[in-house]
Scaffold this motif. Structure first.
Motif, PDB file in Angstrom:
ATOM      1  N   UNK A 230       0.834  -1.203   0.000  1.00 42.64           N
ATOM      2  CA  UNK A 230       0.000   0.000   0.000  1.00 42.64           C
ATOM      3  C   UNK A 230       0.857   1.237   0.000  1.00 42.64           C
ATOM      4  N   UNK A 231       1.931   1.232   0.812  1.00 40.80           N
ATOM      5  CA  UNK A 231       2.834   2.389   0.851  1.00 40.80           C
ATOM      6  C   UNK A 231       3.524   2.571  -0.494  1.00 40.80           C
ATOM      7  N   UNK A 232       3.932   1.480  -1.116  1.00 39.63           N
ATOM      8  CA  UNK A 232       4.577   1.569  -2.428  1.00 39.63           C
ATOM      9  C   UNK A 232       3.626   2.158  -3.447  1.00 39.63           C
ATOM     10  N   UNK A 233       2.396   1.788  -3.366  1.00 34.61           N
ATOM     11  CA  UNK A 233       1.403   2.313  -4.304  1.00 34.61           C
ATOM     12  C   UNK A 233       1.197   3.795  -4.095  1.00 34.61           C
ATOM     13  N   UNK A 234       1.155   4.238  -2.842  1.00 33.29           N
ATOM     14  CA  UNK A 234       0.968   5.667  -2.560  1.00 33.29           C
ATOM     15  C   UNK A 234       2.162   6.439  -3.073  1.00 33.29           C
ATOM     16  N   UNK A 235       3.379   5.875  -2.864  1.00 31.76           N
ATOM     17  CA  UNK A 235       4.591   6.542  -3.332  1.00 31.76           C
ATOM     18  C   UNK A 235       4.602   6.647  -4.841  1.00 31.76           C
ATOM     19  N   UNK A 236       4.180   5.624  -5.503  1.00 30.47           N
ATOM     20  CA  UNK A 236       4.118   5.641  -6.968  1.00 30.47           C
ATOM     21  C   UNK A 236       3.136   6.680  -7.448  1.00 30.47           C
ATOM     22  N   UNK A 238       2.282   9.371  -5.866  1.00 30.50           N
ATOM     23  CA  UNK A 238       2.831  10.698  -5.584  1.00 30.50           C
ATOM     24  C   UNK A 238       3.870  11.070  -6.632  1.00 30.50           C
ATOM     25  N   UNK A 239       4.728  10.121  -6.989  1.00 23.18           N
ATOM     26  CA  UNK A 239       5.734  10.409  -8.006  1.00 23.18           C
ATOM     27  C   UNK A 239       5.081  10.702  -9.348  1.00 23.18           C
ATOM     28  N   UNK A 240       4.015  10.025  -9.616  1.00 23.08           N
ATOM     29  CA  UNK A 240       3.296  10.273 -10.874  1.00 23.08           C
ATOM     30  C   UNK A 240       2.634  11.648 -10.849  1.00 23.08           C
ATOM     31  N   UNK A 241       2.184  12.060  -9.653  1.00 23.58           N
ATOM     32  CA  UNK A 241       1.537  13.364  -9.558  1.00 23.58           C
ATOM     33  C   UNK A 241       2.555  14.493  -9.724  1.00 23.58           C
ATOM     34  N   UNK A 242       3.806  14.334  -9.259  1.00 21.74           N
ATOM     35  CA  UNK A 242       4.804  15.372  -9.419  1.00 21.74           C
ATOM     36  C   UNK A 242       5.216  15.524 -10.881  1.00 21.74           C
ATOM     37  N   UNK A 243       5.190  14.447 -11.608  1.00 27.22           N
ATOM     38  CA  UNK A 243       5.536  14.514 -13.019  1.00 27.22           C
ATOM     39  C   UNK A 243       4.468  15.240 -13.801  1.00 27.22           C
TER      40      UNK A 243
END
Length: 243
Positions: A230-236, A238-243
């Motif tokens: 779940x944490x990995x998914x949230x991090x992914x 977030x990284x997608x949102x910054x891009x």
């Protein structure tokens, strides 16, 4: 079917040929009988001269003495018989002359009417005699026509029987095809049932296998692994949102 039609046409041609031969032989026999056993015809009196002398007498003398020969012979013979008193002229002779004159007068005056009346009576008698024969001939002709009609009807019955036989064969063929179709339908229905049964069993097995795999995989995931995922998914995200 074609063989039956060929056989039937051949039989009909053979029957027609036989009928023609029989008819031709019958007509030949009838013609031969008519020529051999011809009915006698009532004779007509020949031509005469002077009321009682046949025409052949004059024709016989005409070829030898000419036209006047028979008359000369008759007069000379009468003169000879009278001159030699071979024919004696007694009192009966004159009675005969008077009777001859009376007969001649009656012949001239009443002869044609009497001849016409006698001819009419002869014709009436002949017609009366021939009436029974004509009736018999007509009855026999009617019987022949009736026999021909019955033969034609018998031939029609033969054709009708053949048509009935062919109808029965067609009905048997239809029943045979109907039973073949019924057997085909029943076999197809059973095969379709077996195919659907195998498909259902395969789908149930696949569903059961998928459920078993999913349940086992779900059971194998620990709460820590679930939290890390779940944490990995949230991090992914977030990284997608910054891009």
């Amino acid at each position: 079917m074609l063989s039956r039609v060929a056989l039937r046409s051949g039989a009909s041609k053979q029957t027609a040929c036989t009928a023609l031969v029989a008819r031709g032989s019958a007509s030949d026999v009838a013609t031969h009988d008519q020529k051999t056993f011809a009915r006698p015809v009532r004779g007509e009196p020949g031509k005469v001269r002077l009321g009682f002398i046949p025409e052949e007498w004059f024709q016989f003398f005409h070829s030898k003495t000419g036209v006047t020969g028979p008359y000369t012979f008759g007069v000379g013979l009468a003169t000879y018989l009278c001159s030699k008193e071979i024919y004696v002229m007694e009192h009966e002779y004159y009675s005969g002359l008077s009777l001859l004159v009376m007969v001649y007068v009656a012949h001239v005056k009443f002869g044609p009417k009497l001849a016409a009346w006698l001819d009419k009576e002869v014709e009436a008698t002949e017609n009366e005699w021939n009436e029974g024969r004509n009736q018999t001939v007509k009855a026999l002709e009617d019987a022949i026509e009736g026999e021909k009609t019955e033969q034609w009807r018998a031939q029609g019955q033969e054709l009708l029987i053949q048509a009935k036989k062919e109808n029965v064969l067609l009905q048997l063929e239809a029943a045979y095809r109907e039973r073949l179709m019924y057997a085909y339908t029943e076999v197809k229905r059973r095969l379709d049932y077996q195919l659907e049964k195998s498909n259902v069993e395969r789908r149930l097995a696949q569903k059961h296998m998928v459920d078993w795999i999913v349940s086992n995989v779900t059971k194998a995931i620990t709460p820590d692994q679930e939290k890390q995922a779940l944490d990995r998914c949230i991090a992914d995200l977030a990284s997608l949102a910054r891009k």
